[in-house]
Design an enzyme around this catalytic site. Structure first.
Site, PDB file in Angstrom:
ATOM      1  N   GLY A  21       0.820  -1.215   0.000  1.00 53.08           N
ATOM      2  CA  GLY A  21       0.000   0.000   0.000  1.00 53.08           C
ATOM      3  C   GLY A  21       0.852   1.262   0.000  1.00 53.08           C
ATOM      4  O   GLY A  21       0.635   2.175  -0.810  1.00 53.08           O
ATOM      5  N   ILE A  22       1.828   1.325   0.902  1.00 51.45           N
ATOM      6  CA  ILE A  22       2.650   2.539   1.003  1.00 51.45           C
ATOM      7  C   ILE A  22       3.632   2.627  -0.164  1.00 51.45           C
ATOM      8  O   ILE A  22       3.793   3.678  -0.788  1.00 51.45           O
ATOM      9  CB  ILE A  22       3.391   2.567   2.365  1.00 51.45           C
ATOM     10  CG1 ILE A  22       2.366   2.720   3.506  1.00 51.45           C
ATOM     11  CG2 ILE A  22       4.420   3.699   2.405  1.00 51.45           C
ATOM     12  CD1 ILE A  22       2.948   2.619   4.915  1.00 51.45           C
ATOM     13  N   GLY A  23       4.260   1.493  -0.509  1.00 50.47           N
ATOM     14  CA  GLY A  23       5.230   1.488  -1.612  1.00 50.47           C
ATOM     15  C   GLY A  23       4.595   1.892  -2.935  1.00 50.47           C
ATOM     16  O   GLY A  23       5.195   2.648  -3.721  1.00 50.47           O
ATOM     17  N   SER A  29       8.064   2.864  11.984  1.00 51.05           N
ATOM     18  CA  SER A  29       6.709   2.769  12.553  1.00 51.05           C
ATOM     19  C   SER A  29       6.738   3.475  13.895  1.00 51.05           C
ATOM     20  O   SER A  29       7.819   3.603  14.509  1.00 51.05           O
ATOM     21  CB  SER A  29       6.346   1.298  12.753  1.00 51.05           C
ATOM     22  OG  SER A  29       5.318   1.166  13.715  1.00 51.05           O
ATOM     23  N   TYR A  66       8.192  -6.971  16.274  1.00 51.08           N
ATOM     24  CA  TYR A  66       8.051  -5.938  15.230  1.00 51.08           C
ATOM     25  C   TYR A  66       8.758  -4.661  15.689  1.00 51.08           C
ATOM     26  O   TYR A  66       9.504  -4.033  14.924  1.00 51.08           O
ATOM     27  CB  TYR A  66       6.562  -5.695  14.965  1.00 51.08           C
ATOM     28  CG  TYR A  66       6.245  -4.663  13.904  1.00 51.08           C
ATOM     29  CD1 TYR A  66       6.420  -4.947  12.549  1.00 51.08           C
ATOM     30  CD2 TYR A  66       5.743  -3.401  14.246  1.00 51.08           C
ATOM     31  CE1 TYR A  66       6.104  -3.999  11.573  1.00 51.08           C
ATOM     32  CE2 TYR A  66       5.427  -2.461  13.287  1.00 51.08           C
ATOM     33  CZ  TYR A  66       5.605  -2.754  11.947  1.00 51.08           C
ATOM     34  OH  TYR A  66       5.292  -1.824  10.985  1.00 51.08           O
TER      35      TYR A  66
END
Ligand code: NAP
Length: 241
Positions: A12-14, A137, A150
């Site tokens: 989505g972001i890429g 993040s 994460y």
């Protein structure tokens, strides 16, 4: 024409970053893993604006993707921008997380920063400029249960950013990162509807970010932030205030 390498380009972001950089006139070298259909669609669409090449690299196989990446770079005399957007999320109580999931998180979220960046830096040094950007993040510097592994990977992204910036500043190569809160992409599909509702309610803006908002910040950092390096910029609708 300036050239940008973007990992995670089918995410989505890429994808939003690829679209943004195409609109800014960058030649694109897009890296993805499995989603060939999406990569081909993106290539077809963005090729109307700029030259686009797509490559599948699996970050779980370090030796093979490093060699493939070297071959890819052999076709390009210079690289201006490297954006690391590939990433996975595994949410689990710490004591229940499988060893294999822990390994996979580091393989995708951390190790390519080392192996791919190492290949790109000599080209940036010989050109006398460059910009390296990673997607971290809010969990890279904040704490939350179920996010320990994460968070460890994103903490590594952030120290990579600061330390490499310190090393490369005098060569006019900037290294920055973006730390989003929740962004509307597939990555959050592991949240239950109830978890998603609670998460969104905790965001003062009462909504997730769009991938395009992250892409706009990426473009700002690369193009306009010419005196910014070693920084991790939070974009979270006020979540961490
Ligand atoms: N979405 C959020 O809320 C959020 C918030 C904070 C930070 N982030 C960070 O933002 C970055 C992008 O996330 P996103 O939301 O765009 O995720 P996404 O939509 O799930 O996309 C993940 C991307 O990573 C690639 N990828 C996954 N495994 C790979 C592997 N083994 N080798 C190579 N590439 C691999 C995928 O390729 P294929 O599609 O080809 O499999 C895809 O392009 C990540 O680093 C993530 O941690 C996201």
């Amino acid at each position: 024409m300036k050239k940008a390498v973007i990992t995670g380009a089918t995410g989505g972001i890429g994808e939003a970053i690829a679209r943004k950089f195409a609109s800014l006139g960058y030649e694109l070298i897009l890296i993805f893993s499995k989603n060939l259909e999406k990569a081909q669609q993106l290539k077809e669409e963005l090729s109307a604006q700029v030259p686009v090449s797509i490559y599948s690299l699996d970050f779980s196989d370090t030796k093979s993707y490093t060699t493939e990446f070297q071959h890819i770079l052999n076709h390009h005399s210079s690289i201006d921008v490297l954006i690391h957007s590939a990433g996975i999320s595994v949410r689990s109580l710490f004591h229940e997380m499988q060893d294999s999931e822990f390994e996979r998180l580091f393989e995708v979220n951390v190790k390519p920063l080392f192996y791919l960046t190492k290949e790109v830096i000599p080209k940036m040094i010989s050109k006398g400029e460059g910009s390296i950007l990673s997607i971290s993040s809010i969990w890279g510097s904040r704490a939350a249960s179920m996010e320990v592994a994460y968070s460890m990977t994103k903490g590594a992204v952030e120290q990579f950013t600061r330390s490499l910036a310190a090393e490369l500043s005098h060569m006019n190569i900037r290294v920055n990162a973006i730390a989003p809160g929740g962004v509307h992409t597939e990555l959050l599909s592991n949240l239950t509807p109830e978890e998603m509702r609670t998460f969104t309610e905790d965001i003062p803006f009462n909504r997730l970010a769009s991938p395009e908002e992250i892409a706009d910040l990426a473009a700002f950092l690369v193009q306009k932030g010419t005196y910014i390096t070693g920084q991790v910029l939070t974009i979270d609708g006020g979540f961490t205030l």
